[in-house]
Design an enzyme around this catalytic site. Sequence first.
Site, short mmCIF file in Angstrom:
data_model
loop_
_atom_site.label_atom_id
_atom_site.label_comp_id
_atom_site.label_asym_id
_atom_site.label_seq_id
_atom_site.Cartn_x
_atom_site.Cartn_y
_atom_site.Cartn_z
N PRO A 1 0.06 -8.89 16.80
CA PRO A 1 0.87 -9.00 18.03
C PRO A 1 0.11 -9.45 19.27
O PRO A 1 0.74 -9.79 20.26
CB PRO A 1 1.41 -7.58 18.22
CG PRO A 1 0.50 -6.70 17.45
CD PRO A 1 -0.01 -7.50 16.31
N PHE A 2 -1.24 -9.46 19.22
CA PHE A 2 -1.99 -9.85 20.41
C PHE A 2 -3.01 -10.94 20.06
O PHE A 2 -4.15 -10.92 20.51
CB PHE A 2 -2.66 -8.63 21.05
CG PHE A 2 -1.66 -7.60 21.48
CD1 PHE A 2 -0.91 -7.78 22.62
CD2 PHE A 2 -1.43 -6.48 20.70
CE1 PHE A 2 0.06 -6.85 23.00
CE2 PHE A 2 -0.47 -5.54 21.06
CZ PHE A 2 0.28 -5.73 22.22
N GLU B 1 -4.45 -5.18 19.06
CA GLU B 1 -4.50 -4.10 20.05
C GLU B 1 -4.27 -4.59 21.48
O GLU B 1 -4.85 -5.57 21.92
CB GLU B 1 -5.86 -3.39 19.98
CG GLU B 1 -5.98 -2.21 20.92
CD GLU B 1 -7.25 -1.40 20.70
OE1 GLU B 1 -7.46 -0.42 21.44
OE2 GLU B 1 -8.04 -1.74 19.79
N LYS C 1 -7.11 3.82 17.07
CA LYS C 1 -8.17 4.54 16.38
C LYS C 1 -7.54 5.15 15.13
O LYS C 1 -6.66 5.99 15.22
CB LYS C 1 -8.78 5.65 17.25
CG LYS C 1 -9.92 5.15 18.12
CD LYS C 1 -11.17 4.87 17.30
CE LYS C 1 -12.20 4.09 18.10
NZ LYS C 1 -12.04 2.66 18.06
#
Length: 416
Positions: free
Chosen positions: A201-202, A219, A235
């Site tokens: 997504p990034f 992230e 994490k």
Amino acid sequence: MRRPDLLFKQKALAWASSFDVCCVLDSNGYTDQYQKFDLLIAAGAKRQLRASSGVAFNSLKNFYEEHQDWMFGLLGYDLKNEVENLYSENPDALDFPDLFFFVPEYLIAIKDHQPEVLLGSPEILQQILQQELHPSTASFERKIESRISKQVYLEKIEELQRHIHLGNIYEVTFCQEFFAEHAAIDPVAVYEKLIKISPTPFAGFFKIGKQYILSASPERFLSKKGQTLISQPIKGTARRSNHPEADQRIKSLLKEDLKEQTENVMIVDLVRNDLTKSALPGTVKVEELFGIYSFPQVHQMISTITCKLQPDLHFIDAIRNTFPMGSMTGAPKISAMELIEQQECCKRGAYSGSIGYISPDGDFDFNVVIRSILYQAEKQYLSFQVGGAITYSSVPEKEYEECILKASAIIETLKG
């Protein structure tokens, strides 16, 4: 998961990469309540800012106030030395700037499959559609080397755990570099293969002259939407299975894994503390704790923390107050960064920094530069780093295996 038209994306990337400076930010069809766009394509630089640690955040603030326009940029990890009294003396073969931002000549946004030209002539869309795609290859014949051996890695983890036993830190994100010299690649072809193997997504393609960031990041570092700040640290990692029942079981086990929860909650607490510096009192909230999200190679544990920005605080200060991201440092943050500098064998630079955009109204969205290939075309030097959170209960051998898992999409991308 919706996918924007693949052919348009390919043509737009080929078009954008012909400029000396460009940035493509791609959600690859993933959606959430905080994102504004599915795809952003920024090409050419009307104005640009390159700044070194020490004056970088103030320079960015002045750059925004002067132009108040769309801008895309890179925040390098070593801006930590401006935020805190730290230093970076490890070798650096990539030479990315500490901070680089540009106001694009052309900007195209896609939302719900609809392209819109935000900067430049509407005729750009037709030019992109007429762009010819030339055959290219992502094949890669050079040997990928590790900066440290597995044995040295295990010894360094044990040394970091000694500091944890002494109470100097609770958690630290330790990273290692894999690299190739004399590496001649087609950055566009390699990026396209990377996000085909690992759509995230990034994701982002960032070009600064002869330097490239090819990112399949899952992230979000920090986003601002209106007066709300959003951080989503990762994490907790588990390998995917090709068998649906086994995959679901792995996902459930990750959700309940006490070690992974411990790692995650330490960083959530760190992020809450960082956001408090910029927040209206009483507005810091954990919107989601231990959310499990699935990507092609891994399941990830992701938490979401939000707050309301103090109205009299400049949003650039909010970025500074949370940088570098807690998921890539550890806790306590300053002690963890000091140990990272001592134990890692190369400068992080763009890796575990951030790329993203700022809009004219001061909203922004920045990723974490992980699962990313960094390439210096002039030197023909290719690098990628991987790491993991080291805690009291970490098993060094398993931490090494997690590093290799996180590197798997990049290694597969670079196979001939």
